[in-house]
Write a protein that holds these residues in place. Sequence first.
Motif, PDB file in Angstrom:
ATOM      1  N   ASN A 337       0.547  -1.092   0.273  1.00 24.48           N
ATOM      2  CA  ASN A 337       0.008  -0.061   0.027  1.00 24.48           C
ATOM      3  C   ASN A 337       1.082   1.225  -0.031  1.00 24.48           C
ATOM      4  O   ASN A 337       0.332   2.286   0.178  1.00 24.48           O
ATOM      5  CB  ASN A 337      -1.082   0.247   1.158  1.00 24.48           C
ATOM      6  N   GLY A 338       2.187   1.056  -0.615  1.00 24.30           N
ATOM      7  CA  GLY A 338       3.028   2.074  -0.601  1.00 24.30           C
ATOM      8  C   GLY A 338       3.564   2.755   0.692  1.00 24.30           C
ATOM      9  O   GLY A 338       3.860   3.897   0.620  1.00 24.30           O
ATOM     10  N   ASN A 372       8.989   0.744  -6.368  1.00 24.30           N
ATOM     11  CA  ASN A 372       8.805   2.301  -6.147  1.00 24.30           C
ATOM     12  C   ASN A 372       9.972   2.910  -6.603  1.00 24.30           C
ATOM     13  O   ASN A 372      10.215   4.346  -6.363  1.00 24.30           O
ATOM     14  CB  ASN A 372       8.418   2.724  -4.728  1.00 24.30           C
TER      15      ASN A 372
END
Length: 861
Positions: A337-338, A372
């Motif tokens: 979920n970053g 990311n």
Amino acid sequence: MEETRKLLKTIHQNSNNPKLAWNLFKQIFSSPSSSTHHHHLVPTITRILLNANMHHEIENLRNLITSNHPNNAHHSLLSILHILAQSRNHIDFAFSHFKSLRAHFPSTPLSLQLYHLLLRSSLQHNRPHFVTSLYTDMIQAGVNPETYTFNLLIQSLCESNALEHALQLFDKMSEKGCHPNEFTVGILVRGFCRAGKTKQALEFVDNKLCFNVNRVVFNTLVSSFCKQDMNDEAEKLVEKMREKGLFPDVVTFNARISALCKVGKVFEASRIFRDMQMDGELGLPRPNVVTFNLMLKGFCQQGMMKEARSLVETMKKAGNFVNLESYNTWLLGLLRNGKLLEARSVLDEMVENGIEPNIYSYNIVMDGLCKNHMLLDARRLMDLMVNNGVYPDTVTYTTLLHGYCSNGKVFEAKAVLNEMIKKGCHPNTYTCNTLLNSLWKEGRKCEAEEMLQKMNEKSYQLDIVTCNIVVNGLCRNGELEKASDVVSEMWTDGTDSLGKENSVAGLVNSIHNVSTSMPDVITYTTLINGLCKAGRLEEAKKKFIEMMSKNLHPDSVTYDTFVLSFCKQGKISSALRVLKDMERNGCSKTLQTYNSLILGLGSKGQIFEMYGLMDEMRERGIGPDVCTYNNMISCLCEGGKTKDATSLLHEMLDKGVSPNVSSFKILIKAFCKSGDFKVACDLFDVALGVCDHKEALYSLMFNELLAGGKLSDAKELFEVSLDRSLLSKNFMYKDLIDKLCKDDRLDDAHSLLQKLIDKGYGFDPSSFIPVIDGLSKRGNKQQADELARIMELALEDKTDRNGNTIFRRKLHKDGGSDWQDIINRDVGSGIALKTLKRVEKGWGQESISSLLPQKNDFLDY
């Protein structure tokens, strides 16, 4: 015996040098003085050869035994078979050895335990077709099966989805004097549940009341009902368990929660979890650590981070957040979920609480960082791992390598591969395929072929994916003949195609231990796609026919390739014929199918039919994407239906489909073409809000305003672009300056040039000409001369590495400069004329490749 012990010791001492050990064994075993005691050496040399993957030598060992000592060969061959059957990933070789043994000694019975060992190995390595042969041989050899034997056979039939045959075998067990037990029932129930036939499994249980049905069977059924969204049946089954005195335990409820979370029904799972937490009022088992971890994983998978954090706090207070699995589940949830910073703090928290992160913990964080694009942090994490005594494994290195490849950093990816090999960490198939794919994608064909050669030399076990990567890479590089050769040689030569010099096909097929080299649907679809893109449709059709003749059934992607190609060529009738064949063969239309058809209909201006396809898409539950809408909008704009096109843009926004730059470019161009610049500017403002301040939008709007004679608006937008550092060669700013001069707006043109200089942009010196000319005619001799001298400097100066025209001040020892000297010289129009002649010969609008600020040059300035 003493001699045998000495020989065994000698061979053991050379186990790190298998070739020497093998030669030593051959000399001992082949000598005339070789005794029967030397057969004790066979298991030792077999293990050494097997660990070194020297399969050919094992074949020779078998021949050596049967030829030199035929009377004692049976015992030695059996010992080889036992070792092969127990080894991981060698079941195929073991079965080959088994067939050879039966050929030499067909009447000699083998032990039931050996049959069981081979049967188990066949199931573990997904070779159910071996089971039938083994059982047939077992019956022919007069070996009586036991209940355990039938359990293995039934398991094999279930895994092959032959459930009816499994039931028949179950019924025949009693004829062989064997009685089914609770494991037999459990195997059958699990087989039916895995096949999605839970109701049939329940019927089987109800019909076999004479057998003991344990809690495990009921838990399997409950879990399967939950997975199929049959919660009422699951509830009834739980009640039936109570009636039979099999009170549901925490495993029963964990099975239900796990099944519900896997299919995304976290709210239903949380209701069961909440009931379990109640103080025994419902008589339900209390949740254990597994229950909490299942719910935490479910919340994280659905992005319900508020509920997940609340659960973590509850677990900490109750003392349930204490094991490594809980932390790893939470880490994985945060990174999915970053929440990278939070995940890093969880790693620190683990260490503080005395729970050492394991390799899985670090790999979770490594994966999150790479996804990311935080590759520098990923590198630092690897250093942290080593400092904490956890050494990177194949997954760690492969994750980092994949991260570099995803960002186009092939050099760094190759360095990771070299590093992992030096550290004794062996790359797996996925590692090699990832780098190989990246090399082809970047067009580095020679390096890709070199890597294939190294894989061949190192005997890496590769798969059909590797071959497909090569075919795709060749198609990307336009080498369709070579790609076609690879596919052909995969059929004809398989893994025996050795040593074709300078042949990629030869390299692919000469790789040792390729699990399967036969082309599949993806192979052919890749080649067909390459041929279609190159406009070679007839050859693509031939490959399609060849694919069908090889009993490879095309999927939707294969058909979509043809549909798109025909639609691009405007051959809608041909595309529709492909569509009929596609549906006749059970392949459903995909989003790509509809987009291709809409594109084709748009080229024919068949707007009504395009709307019909969009309606059909919605009826089939296929939501249009941005490509669908862009094709529709483009067609409507070309037909002058800009109002309808704008309505589609509103529809996109309402339905949550984000328009891209192309969506707005189509509309802005259409409204500018019709002279409605107000609507075009409104759309431009909307585009900035949706797509952010992209250079493509500014340059488009500027050029359209300029072409439409909106000089003031164009000038204003140009200045905004300069302030935002968005200027590139796409801006027709030279035309703006020229038109401003012709429109008697010389001061505006002069100020734009001055702004280009002040902002530190490179520029096309030819844009100075109309301003210099205008200033000269007006009598502003000093300003004209100054611009002319700046222009002269720009012409004399070299372009930077990006091709930008930059002028730099050249300093003298006395602190002056050439530029200052030129300005102070009274040569005026002479310099201007000289400059104009040079510009006419060598400079033009296309001389600028990029107009981004050159900060370093102008700091010196």
